[in-house]
Design a protein around this motif. Sequence first.
Motif, PDB file in Angstrom:
ATOM      1  N   HIS A 183      17.037  37.762   8.706  1.00 15.79           N
ATOM      2  CA  HIS A 183      17.573  39.076   9.083  1.00 15.79           C
ATOM      3  C   HIS A 183      18.555  38.888  10.241  1.00 15.79           C
ATOM      4  CE1 HIS A 183      14.002  40.416   6.913  1.00 15.79           C
ATOM      5  NE2 HIS A 183      13.246  39.761   7.761  1.00 15.79           N
TER       6      HIS A 183
ATOM      7  N   GLU B 231      10.208  44.795  10.647  1.00 15.39           N
ATOM      8  CA  GLU B 231      11.623  44.424  10.749  1.00 15.39           C
ATOM      9  C   GLU B 231      12.519  45.663  10.675  1.00 15.39           C
ATOM     10  OE1 GLU B 231       9.391  43.034   8.817  1.00 15.39           O
ATOM     11  OE2 GLU B 231       9.406  40.859   9.146  1.00 15.39           O
TER      12      GLU B 231
ATOM     13  N   VAL C 288      18.653  43.990   7.483  1.00 14.64           N
ATOM     14  CA  VAL C 288      17.247  43.705   7.172  1.00 14.64           C
ATOM     15  C   VAL C 288      17.177  43.322   5.700  1.00 14.64           C
ATOM     16  CG1 VAL C 288      14.912  44.660   6.993  1.00 14.64           C
ATOM     17  CG2 VAL C 288      16.371  45.284   8.925  1.00 14.64           C
ATOM     18  N   GLN C 289      16.821  42.070   5.448  1.00 15.05           N
ATOM     19  CA  GLN C 289      16.694  41.610   4.068  1.00 15.05           C
ATOM     20  C   GLN C 289      15.331  42.017   3.515  1.00 15.05           C
ATOM     21  OE1 GLN C 289      19.136  40.428   2.463  1.00 15.05           O
ATOM     22  NE2 GLN C 289      20.411  39.102   3.739  1.00 15.05           N
TER      23      GLN C 289
END
Length: 491
Positions: free
Chosen positions: A17, A51, A210-211
């Motif tokens: 991220h 996250e 944010v993955q």
Amino acid sequence: MTTNTVTVEGVEVSTDHWIDGRRVSSAERFADMSPVDGSHLADVASGGRAEADAAVDAARRAFPAWAALGPEGRLPILKRFAEGLRARVGELSAVETMDNGSLLMANVHRVVPRAAQNIEFFADWAMTLDGHTIDSPEVVNHVKYDPAGVAALITPWNAPLMLTTWKVGPALAAGNTVVVKPPEWAPLTCSLMADIAHAAGVPAGVLNVVQGIGETAGDALVNNPDLNRISFTGSTDTARLIGQAAARSITAMSAELGGKSPFIVCADTDLDAAAQTVAGQYNNAGQVCLAGTRILVEDSIAAPFLEKVREASQRMTLGDPRDKATRVGPLITREHFDRVAGFVDRARTDGATPLWGGSRADVGALYFQPTMFGDVASDMEIAQKEVFGPVLIWQTFSSDDEVIAIANNTRYGLAGTLFCGDEARAMRIASRVVAGTLWVNCFFVRDLAAPFGGSRQSGIGREGGSWSFDFYADIKNISVRKGGFKTPTGA
Ligand code: NAD
């Protein structure tokens, strides 16, 4: 600073991220596979609530300073961001092609340069927003475009970098800070985008990535109560879920969704140009939201036109999307391939007949033949639902009223294409088709200043030009009583 990286086509890409100006990892990771050759490209950080919340908090903290810069303070930074994208067109294109199977030449010449334009164009436009006044008898109304706050930006895999920068550009130019959730089937170019923004001087926290998987990272992001905007491009079904989250926190949402767009061909048009353009709907293996997938042809020319389209379709070479000659690449994943094949099987069962294609192409595991269905009734699934693959349907009409009724007989209203030799007739038909964009004697021409979006279940709102700022800004009216100041301005 980077913790986890992979090298794709010679380009180093972080698989973590990007939150608050630094790389952040996650214990959980998801596999990113290439549709081009089935290779395993990366294990990418799979974010969740922690996250997403950290990214929204970082964006919230960065917001006041970024907003205070004003359009003129943001302009040089965003110009450098655009230049950074432009300087890496070759690398971004190569990575995008391996990640989502899109044509390399199209990425190099159109799609990635467009990503740079997205940033630059809206940075310039933001300079023109304020200063508009409306004179009333007692007051002067000063219209101001204030930054709105934190925007969540969620995009699909068919053109991740281009579709993400289409949102990042106006959102940042308007003074917002953003959290991007890239598509899990093609997450890599958005990671590179974060590096390029950072190198250009975009401050920590202003642009976060944010993955993760839609149902976890995406869901956590849109359910964060501290968002001011959600801009989503993707499927209509996902938009329903995101809309529920947006409703809970009364967060403004824009949605650019799927389509089942009509492609109308009148008898008096340039049939060669029309046939070429119909065959072009197979580009990117039909994984294009705007594709005209319902080919509606005037009766009197249907037979000869079908032969022209057949010939043009045969010239749509299937193959490796890195090859210059390739026009039709792979479908994105096995799951999506099975979905497309399922539509084709059910169309046959419903009584439609493939005029060509109809099965896997002998090129690779994820390649599907360009397909055209005849014997289609408008209430069949294949005429109503978006396939998002190289599958078109063929229907005929004998009057303008009939073609408009067929064209409008879906739940969608994203786009439409019309080939017609008579301007007055073309404008009559075009004005009656329900669509956000209607191309006449052309296809896929998109000016960044023009409105873009979908009607009905193809979307909510419009973006492009001033419409992007109508969404990303909080528009305020400062209504000032005339003659009310003891010391008039400028005295
Ligand atoms: P999708 O809706 O499955 O996914 C889009 C994005 O939403 C992805 O990043 C995904 O991770 C995320 N997501 C999924 N579930 C989520 C959830 N519950 N909460 C938050 N985020 C979630 O769509 P897709 O398969 O990636 O893309 C194909 C669709 O996108 C097609 O319908 C196509 O027509 C549409 N599309 C529209 C446009 C347009 O401009 N109108 C452009 C490109 C694609």
